[in-house]
Scaffold this motif. Structure first.
Motif: not given
Length: 385
Positions: A171-181, A1-16
């Protein structure tokens, strides 16, 4: 969950991002060290220590560049590229100044000499400042900053590429989630399209039974109606059900309709026991049987037989609902693209497409011997419902 939030905010996680910095400069450190060893420089150990100091400082400088680049995350790509190009300028100057101090001002070992005069300029930039007396410190730092700019620009390009890839993946994951919903919502909407005529007709039949004092029949009809709606409306429309359970529901429905047409409807259900555990979309047969009653039994003045068949063909499940009522005024021969203005058959086709994609199909039309038939073909799935 934290990793996903970081990805959406920064593009990549701080670790990466940090790993990309460490990996970039570690690679640079190894390459320069191997180059020095191949060229046979003296005092390799002392030079290794000085090079490690410069590398650590370079990592710190790149960290600062990364923190500043994060501030323009979400901006257009052209703006981020411009920011990276500008930030690489001061970073390369600081890097060159540190390199000058560590390799020259701090005291360069006298034994370090350049073996190949043709490589003098390059080696001076990368390794030492032996001929610094030929240039002022400012000129030497400026000369080395040009190479330093390339290093920071290269890392910035890597960072932007990783960020863009992460943003695209997110973005692809979001589209996939929206498509599934959306697919789930579509399935629910299609599943819950219960024909109101069926309910109204059933209530009218129930009223007639009560008015004629046929209480036992009325009670049985109420119980069947209650069981049918409870099962059909409480089940998850996105999940499959066993074919045996689907047939049980359809028998309840047919028992209800038999009260309306006791003299005009015969039912014939022929499904092999071996297919009873096959998985099918819930209530997939309901619109087909409903259409058979509406267009085959209801307008007829004779007995109409409704048949439900199932068979296996080349690893696929084939379901057919047929009636021998009068031909529909519009329609194609079975196997051809059907022509219909009703929503029931389109509902079935859309549900099959949502569940199985191109692996399933629905065909309908006139039977060669008269009447109407609908044939559903879908993958044969077992133990998955």
């Amino acid at each position: 969950m934290i990793s996903d939030v970081a990805s959406s905010r920064e593009g990549i996680t701080s670790r990466t991002a940090i790993l990309s910095i460490l990996g970039f400069w570690a690679f640079h450190f190894v390459i320069v060290t191997l180059r020095a060893a191949v060229l046979g420089f003296d005092d390799q150990l002392e030079m290794l220590v000085r090079r490690a100091v410069v590398t650590l400082v370079s990592i710190g400088i790149t960290m600062v560049v990364w923190l500043l680049l994060r501030r323009v995350h979400g901006a257009p790509l052209s703006r981020r590229v411009a920011a990276a190009a500008l930030l690489a300028v001061p970073a390369s100057i600081v890097y060159s100044a540190v390199n000058y101090y560590v390799f020259y001002d701090f005291g360069l070992p006298k034994s370090v000499v350049i073996a190949n005069k043709a490589d003098e300029k390059t080696l001076t930039v990368q390794v030492d400042m032996t001929h610094a007396d030929e240039k002022s410190p400012v000129m030497a730092i400026a000369d080395n900053a040009a190479n330093g700019y390339f290093f920071f620009a290269a890392w910035a390009a890597l960072f932007l590429a990783l960020t863009y890839a992460a943003e695209t993946g997110h973005a692809e994951r979001r589209v996939a989630r929206f498509r599934a919903a959306a697919q789930s919502a579509e399935l629910r909407a299609l599943r819950y399209q219960v024909n109101p005529h069926f309910l109204f007709n059933t209530l009218n039949s129930l009223s007639s039974l009560i008015m004629t004092d046929r209480r036992d029949a009325a009670e049985a009809m109420v119980m069947n109606l209650s069981t049918f709606f409870r099962t059909s409306l409480t089940g998850d429309p996105t999940e499959d059900m066993r074919l045996s359970d689907e047939l049980r529901l359809q028998r309840l429905y047919l028992d209800i309709e038999t009260v309306r047409f006791p003299e005009r409807m015969l039912v014939d259900i022929a499904v092999p026991d071996a297919l009873m555990d096959a998985c099918v979309p819930g209530l997939i047969l309901q619109p087909l049987i409903e259409n058979a009653i509406k267009y085959g039994v209801s307008p007829a003045r004779r007995v109409v037989r409704i048949s439900v068949r199932a068979r296996e063909s080349e690893g696929r499940l084939v379901l057919a609902v047929e009636d021998d009522g009068d031909d529909k005024p519009t329609g194609a021969t079975i196997g051809e693209p059907g022509v219909t203005n009703g929503i029931g058959l389109r509902n079935v086709r859309e549900r099959l497409a949502a569940r199985f994609g191109d692996a399933a199909d629905a065909a309908w039309g006139r039977r060669p011997g008269g009447g109407w038939a609908v044939v559903l073909t879908m993958p044969l799935v077992r133990n998955g419902c």
